[in-house]
Structures are given as structure tokens and as C-alpha cells.
Write a protein that holds these residues in place. Structure first.
Motif, PDB file in Angstrom:
ATOM      1  N   PHE A 159     -77.272 -34.285 -73.761  1.00  0.00           N
ATOM      2  CA  PHE A 159     -78.226 -35.007 -74.594  1.00  0.00           C
ATOM      3  C   PHE A 159     -77.565 -36.063 -75.485  1.00  0.00           C
ATOM      4  CE2 PHE A 159     -81.536 -31.320 -74.640  1.00  0.00           C
ATOM      5  CZ  PHE A 159     -81.873 -31.631 -73.337  1.00  0.00           C
ATOM      6  N   GLN A 160     -76.238 -36.042 -75.607  1.00  0.00           N
ATOM      7  CA  GLN A 160     -75.553 -37.044 -76.411  1.00  0.00           C
ATOM      8  C   GLN A 160     -75.481 -38.402 -75.701  1.00  0.00           C
ATOM      9  OE1 GLN A 160     -74.884 -36.226 -79.541  1.00  0.00           O
ATOM     10  NE2 GLN A 160     -75.644 -34.170 -78.990  1.00  0.00           N
ATOM     11  N   LEU A 161     -75.689 -38.423 -74.401  1.00  0.00           N
ATOM     12  CA  LEU A 161     -75.624 -39.675 -73.653  1.00  0.00           C
ATOM     13  C   LEU A 161     -76.774 -40.609 -74.052  1.00  0.00           C
ATOM     14  CD1 LEU A 161     -74.885 -38.273 -70.080  1.00  0.00           C
ATOM     15  CD2 LEU A 161     -73.240 -39.295 -71.686  1.00  0.00           C
ATOM     16  N   PRO A 162     -76.529 -41.912 -74.063  1.00  0.00           N
ATOM     17  CA  PRO A 162     -77.630 -42.848 -74.348  1.00  0.00           C
ATOM     18  C   PRO A 162     -78.510 -43.028 -73.118  1.00  0.00           C
ATOM     19  CG  PRO A 162     -75.592 -44.065 -73.951  1.00  0.00           C
ATOM     20  CD  PRO A 162     -75.225 -42.601 -73.941  1.00  0.00           C
ATOM     21  N   TRP A 163     -79.829 -43.046 -73.339  1.00  0.00           N
ATOM     22  CA  TRP A 163     -80.834 -43.413 -72.354  1.00  0.00           C
ATOM     23  C   TRP A 163     -80.988 -42.454 -71.169  1.00  0.00           C
ATOM     24  CZ3 TRP A 163     -84.022 -46.542 -74.434  1.00  0.00           C
ATOM     25  CH2 TRP A 163     -83.569 -47.513 -75.331  1.00  0.00           C
ATOM     26  N   VAL A 164     -79.894 -41.931 -70.665  1.00  0.00           N
ATOM     27  CA  VAL A 164     -79.990 -41.097 -69.471  1.00  0.00           C
ATOM     28  C   VAL A 164     -80.872 -39.862 -69.693  1.00  0.00           C
ATOM     29  CG1 VAL A 164     -78.694 -39.760 -67.759  1.00  0.00           C
ATOM     30  CG2 VAL A 164     -77.765 -41.916 -68.639  1.00  0.00           C
ATOM     31  N   PRO A 165     -80.695 -39.100 -70.780  1.00  0.00           N
ATOM     32  CA  PRO A 165     -81.579 -37.943 -70.978  1.00  0.00           C
ATOM     33  C   PRO A 165     -83.053 -38.332 -71.064  1.00  0.00           C
ATOM     34  CG  PRO A 165     -79.650 -37.791 -72.391  1.00  0.00           C
ATOM     35  CD  PRO A 165     -79.639 -39.165 -71.808  1.00  0.00           C
ATOM     36  N   GLU A 166     -83.359 -39.440 -71.757  1.00  0.00           N
ATOM     37  CA  GLU A 166     -84.751 -39.888 -71.829  1.00  0.00           C
ATOM     38  C   GLU A 166     -85.302 -40.161 -70.437  1.00  0.00           C
ATOM     39  OE1 GLU A 166     -83.179 -41.265 -75.906  1.00  0.00           O
ATOM     40  OE2 GLU A 166     -82.397 -40.810 -73.911  1.00  0.00           O
ATOM     41  N   LEU A 167     -84.457 -40.750 -69.584  1.00  0.00           N
ATOM     42  CA  LEU A 167     -84.895 -41.073 -68.227  1.00  0.00           C
ATOM     43  C   LEU A 167     -85.134 -39.809 -67.410  1.00  0.00           C
ATOM     44  CD1 LEU A 167     -85.399 -43.245 -66.066  1.00  0.00           C
ATOM     45  CD2 LEU A 167     -82.946 -43.131 -65.528  1.00  0.00           C
ATOM     46  N   VAL A 168     -84.191 -38.885 -67.459  1.00  0.00           N
ATOM     47  CA  VAL A 168     -84.308 -37.652 -66.670  1.00  0.00           C
ATOM     48  C   VAL A 168     -85.497 -36.821 -67.133  1.00  0.00           C
ATOM     49  CG1 VAL A 168     -83.172 -35.469 -66.114  1.00  0.00           C
ATOM     50  CG2 VAL A 168     -81.850 -37.598 -66.119  1.00  0.00           C
ATOM     51  N   LEU A 169     -85.639 -36.662 -68.442  1.00  0.00           N
ATOM     52  CA  LEU A 169     -86.724 -35.843 -68.970  1.00  0.00           C
ATOM     53  C   LEU A 169     -88.077 -36.536 -68.874  1.00  0.00           C
ATOM     54  CD1 LEU A 169     -85.001 -34.274 -72.126  1.00  0.00           C
ATOM     55  CD2 LEU A 169     -85.273 -33.297 -69.828  1.00  0.00           C
ATOM     56  N   GLY A 170     -88.064 -37.807 -68.471  1.00  0.00           N
ATOM     57  CA  GLY A 170     -89.327 -38.505 -68.251  1.00  0.00           C
ATOM     58  C   GLY A 170     -90.079 -38.009 -67.036  1.00  0.00           C
ATOM     59  N   SER A 171     -89.398 -37.245 -66.180  1.00  0.00           N
ATOM     60  CA  SER A 171     -90.067 -36.632 -65.036  1.00  0.00           C
ATOM     61  C   SER A 171     -90.753 -35.347 -65.498  1.00  0.00           C
ATOM     62  CB  SER A 171     -89.048 -36.314 -63.938  1.00  0.00           C
ATOM     63  OG  SER A 171     -89.621 -35.449 -62.975  1.00  0.00           O
ATOM     64  N   ARG A 172     -92.077 -35.366 -65.491  1.00  0.00           N
ATOM     65  CA  ARG A 172     -92.815 -34.173 -65.925  1.00  0.00           C
ATOM     66  C   ARG A 172     -92.482 -32.982 -65.037  1.00  0.00           C
ATOM     67  NH1 ARG A 172     -99.414 -34.029 -66.204  1.00  0.00           N
ATOM     68  NH2 ARG A 172     -99.685 -31.766 -66.131  1.00  0.00           N
ATOM     69  N   TRP A 173     -92.315 -33.206 -63.737  1.00  0.00           N
ATOM     70  CA  TRP A 173     -91.976 -32.117 -62.816  1.00  0.00           C
ATOM     71  C   TRP A 173     -90.630 -31.514 -63.181  1.00  0.00           C
ATOM     72  CZ3 TRP A 173     -87.793 -31.373 -59.635  1.00  0.00           C
ATOM     73  CH2 TRP A 173     -87.874 -30.292 -58.741  1.00  0.00           C
ATOM     74  N   PHE A 174     -89.618 -32.390 -63.411  1.00  0.00           N
ATOM     75  CA  PHE A 174     -88.281 -31.895 -63.734  1.00  0.00           C
ATOM     76  C   PHE A 174     -88.282 -31.121 -65.045  1.00  0.00           C
ATOM     77  CE2 PHE A 174     -84.276 -32.251 -65.980  1.00  0.00           C
ATOM     78  CZ  PHE A 174     -83.368 -31.803 -65.028  1.00  0.00           C
ATOM     79  N   MET A 175     -88.937 -31.662 -66.060  1.00  0.00           N
ATOM     80  CA  MET A 175     -88.923 -31.000 -67.366  1.00  0.00           C
ATOM     81  C   MET A 175     -89.656 -29.670 -67.310  1.00  0.00           C
ATOM     82  SD  MET A 175     -89.657 -32.634 -71.091  1.00  0.00           S
ATOM     83  CE  MET A 175     -89.181 -31.744 -72.573  1.00  0.00           C
ATOM     84  N   THR A 176     -90.756 -29.632 -66.580  1.00  0.00           N
ATOM     85  CA  THR A 176     -91.483 -28.366 -66.426  1.00  0.00           C
ATOM     86  C   THR A 176     -90.594 -27.319 -65.777  1.00  0.00           C
ATOM     87  OG1 THR A 176     -93.623 -29.488 -66.250  1.00  0.00           O
ATOM     88  CG2 THR A 176     -93.486 -27.248 -65.378  1.00  0.00           C
ATOM     89  N   ARG A 177     -89.914 -27.689 -64.684  1.00  0.00           N
ATOM     90  CA  ARG A 177     -89.033 -26.751 -63.997  1.00  0.00           C
ATOM     91  C   ARG A 177     -87.880 -26.319 -64.897  1.00  0.00           C
ATOM     92  NH1 ARG A 177     -90.943 -23.974 -60.190  1.00  0.00           N
ATOM     93  NH2 ARG A 177     -88.791 -23.582 -59.513  1.00  0.00           N
ATOM     94  N   ALA A 178     -87.324 -27.258 -65.674  1.00  0.00           N
ATOM     95  CA  ALA A 178     -86.209 -26.928 -66.559  1.00  0.00           C
ATOM     96  C   ALA A 178     -86.632 -25.911 -67.610  1.00  0.00           C
ATOM     97  CB  ALA A 178     -85.676 -28.195 -67.221  1.00  0.00           C
ATOM     98  N   LEU A 179     -87.812 -26.090 -68.181  1.00  0.00           N
ATOM     99  CA  LEU A 179     -88.305 -25.145 -69.190  1.00  0.00           C
ATOM    100  C   LEU A 179     -88.594 -23.786 -68.568  1.00  0.00           C
ATOM    101  CD1 LEU A 179     -90.659 -27.521 -71.208  1.00  0.00           C
ATOM    102  CD2 LEU A 179     -88.484 -26.560 -71.981  1.00  0.00           C
ATOM    103  N   MET A 180     -89.079 -23.782 -67.342  1.00  0.00           N
ATOM    104  CA  MET A 180     -89.359 -22.516 -66.662  1.00  0.00           C
ATOM    105  C   MET A 180     -88.085 -21.718 -66.412  1.00  0.00           C
ATOM    106  SD  MET A 180     -92.362 -23.679 -63.991  1.00  0.00           S
ATOM    107  CE  MET A 180     -92.313 -22.107 -63.117  1.00  0.00           C
ATOM    108  N   THR A 181     -86.959 -22.402 -66.194  1.00  0.00           N
ATOM    109  CA  THR A 181     -85.701 -21.670 -65.975  1.00  0.00           C
ATOM    110  C   THR A 181     -85.246 -20.942 -67.227  1.00  0.00           C
ATOM    111  OG1 THR A 181     -84.301 -23.565 -66.571  1.00  0.00           O
ATOM    112  CG2 THR A 181     -84.969 -23.353 -64.251  1.00  0.00           C
ATOM    113  N   THR A 182     -85.778 -21.316 -68.394  1.00  0.00           N
ATOM    114  CA  THR A 182     -85.432 -20.617 -69.637  1.00  0.00           C
ATOM    115  C   THR A 182     -86.402 -19.477 -69.937  1.00  0.00           C
ATOM    116  OG1 THR A 182     -86.757 -22.074 -71.072  1.00  0.00           O
ATOM    117  CG2 THR A 182     -84.508 -22.777 -70.546  1.00  0.00           C
ATOM    118  N   GLY A 183     -87.359 -19.253 -69.039  1.00  0.00           N
ATOM    119  CA  GLY A 183     -88.290 -18.146 -69.214  1.00  0.00           C
ATOM    120  C   GLY A 183     -89.673 -18.535 -69.655  1.00  0.00           C
TER     121      GLY A 183
END
Length: 289
Positions: A159-183
Motif C-alpha cells: 500500500f506504500q506504492l503510489p497509484w498502483v494500490p488504487e488501481l488494483v483495488l479499483g477492481s470490485r471483483w478483486f477487492m471482494t475476493r481479497a476481503l473474503m480471504t480474510t474471512g
């Protein structure tokens, strides 16, 4: 502790302010109830406390669940420097001043780190502290370099990287799956991913991680107020090592409650059990006054 009767379930929208920032907050329960200020974590907002506040309101407490800095359009500065520990702490101090009396302070995730920050530096604002999932920030930082916590927290470095995290987390599918891996349950993960669909809100949430690096937390003195630390065995983001180090930062009464078969998302997953612990903690804190 004498409690208010005649519970008011209707939600009122309150707006706290700190300088030119405005924080909408869900204000529930009897107007003369003892106030409880609840601080959410990332990537959530004040609504994450809804199931918990229902029980607290039934017990006569007045609850305030604000959307914190970075979450709403009216309190989302662009600079990561605006998310320093002292700046975030000033938001809570302003909220308590506008409430008009000491509060029971409860925080989850980043909200717990902020709650520890306030308790360490401005304990006179509080009746008690409850930190949910996340320990004292100094205990967490030590665990990063002395245990497997450093591996579990890999995303904090990303998350310290510029712009890249915003871009990756802009995918609703990816963010949903990432949150699901935490339970987190699918419907709740999708809810939080959908709410973070705009670039500004993603940047605001990520700035909590970035601001913490620019302005490391000042541990202050062990807080004298009663502390309840709640942690869950299914937490894949915060491991037990840092939790066990946390009591050293409590100068007064301290209790650790460990929940079984619960993930990191305690307010969503175990609201009734958490509310029961909170009410007992508030009552003990009142008796110790």
C-alpha cells in the motif's frame, strides 16, 4: 450504573467538524444516554457498527458512529501527511468536545489503533477504551520485526506504492475476493468493495497506511483508563504475538477477551458477543471511577 430507559431507536445524523473537515455520524439511542464513540476500520465506514449499536441502545447508551477521515467527500484531504497520528487524534478530540462529555471509546481495525492513540495521549477525554482486533500500535510494530506478523502484513508494504494500490483495488471483483480471504462473508465483502469504488475513497483509505509511515505513532505513556482488548482466533491480519504484548501499554485495569471461530471482522461477525463484552466493560469502568 444507572441506565436511561425509553430507548430511542430512530437514527439521527450528526455532523462533527474539525477545521474545514466535516464528519457525518450515525447518532442513535436516548439523548441523555452515556455516550459511546465507535471508530471503524478500513475499508469500512460507520455503518459497520450497526448491529452492535442496536444492543447498546437497548441498554440505554447513546452511540455515535462517524465516518472517519478519508471515508467521506467532506473529510478527505489528498495529502498522506494529513493522515498523521496527531491529525487523526485531533479529529476524535474534536468529536468528544462536540459531544460535550467523556465517552467510552471503541475502535476496530484502524479505528482501534486510533483509539489507542487517543487513550495514550488524551485519557481525560475517555471513560474507557475498547480496542477490537488491533493491539497497541507499538506492540504491533515490534511484532512486525520479531514474529510472523511481518509476513501477515505484506499488504501494508504494498500500500506504500503510489497509484498502483488504487488501481488494483479499483477492481470490485478483486477487492471482494481479497476481503473474503480474510474471512469476510461474500455479501459484506461486496458491500465494502462497492463502497470503495471511487478513486478518492480508495486513496483516503490507503492514506491511513501511508500516513502511519510518514509520522510513526508516539506511544505516549501507558493509559490509566480501563482497557478491554478484543481479539479473535480466526484473525489472519493480526496475529496473537502483538496482542500478548499489549497489556504493557495499559497502566490501569486491563482485560483481554479472545473470541473463538471468528475472523478479523468482529463487529459484523459477532456483534452480540462483542456488545455483551462492551456493556460489561462499561459497567466495570463506571465502578472504578
Amino acid at each position: 450504573m444507572a441506565r436511561t430507559t425509553g430507548v430511542v431507536r430512530r437514527e439521527r445524523i450528526t455532523h462533527f467538524s474539525n477545521g474545514d473537515l466535516t464528519f457525518p455520524a450515525r447518532d442513535r439511542g436516548p439523548l441523555d444516554g452515556i455516550p459511546v464513540l465507535l471508530l471503524h476500520g478500513w475499508p469500512q465506514d460507520g455503518s459497520s457498527w450497526d448491529a452492535v449499536t442496536t444492543r447498546l441502545n437497548d441498554e440505554g447508551f447513546r452511540t455515535f458512529s462517524p465516518d472517519l477521515r478519508g471515508v467521506s467527500a467532506t473529510a478527505n484531504p489528498r495529502s498522506r501527511r494529513a493522515f498523521s497520528g496527531s491529525a487523526l487524534r485531533s479529529d476524535v478530540a474534536a468529536m468528544v468536545a462536540q459531544i460535550g462529555q467523556r465517552v467510552h471509546l471503541v475502535g476496530h481495525d484502524w479505528g482501534a489503533a486510533l483509539a489507542w492513540n487517543v487513550a495514550a495521549h488524551e485519557p481525560d477525554l475517555l471513560n474507557s477504551l475498547t480496542a477490537v482486533s488491533v493491539p497497541h500500535p507499538s506492540a504491533f510494530l515490534r511484532a512486525l520485526v520479531t514474529s510472523r506478523q511481518g509476513i501477515a502484513s505484506w499488504y501494508m508494504y504494498f500500500f506504500q506504492l503510489p497509484w498502483v494500490p488504487e488501481l488494483v483495488l479499483g477492481s470490485r471483483w478483486f477487492m471482494t475476493r481479497a476481503l473474503m480471504t480474510t474471512g469476510q462473508r461474500r455479501e459484506l465483502a461486496d458491500r465494502d468493495a462497492r463502497r470503495n469504488a471511487t478513486h478518492g475513497l480508495r486513496r483516503g483509505g490507503l492514506n491511513w497506511y501511508r500516513g502511519a509511515v510518514i509520522d510513526p505513532f508516539d506511544a505516549g505513556s501507558p493509559t490509566p483508563i480501563p482497557v478491554l482488548q478484543v481479539w479473535s482466533e480466526g484473525d489472519s491480519a493480526v496475529l496473537r504475538h502483538s496482542i500478548d504484548r499489549t497489556e504493557a501499554y495499559a497502566g490501569g485495569a486491563y482485560r483481554l477477551k479472545v473470541l473463538e471461530a471468528v475472523s478479523h471482522w468482529i463487529p459484523d461477525e459477532a456483534p452480540e458477543e462483542l456488545a455483551t463484552e462492551l456493556i460489561a466493560h462499561f459497567d466495570r469502568a463506571w465502578e472504578l471511577r
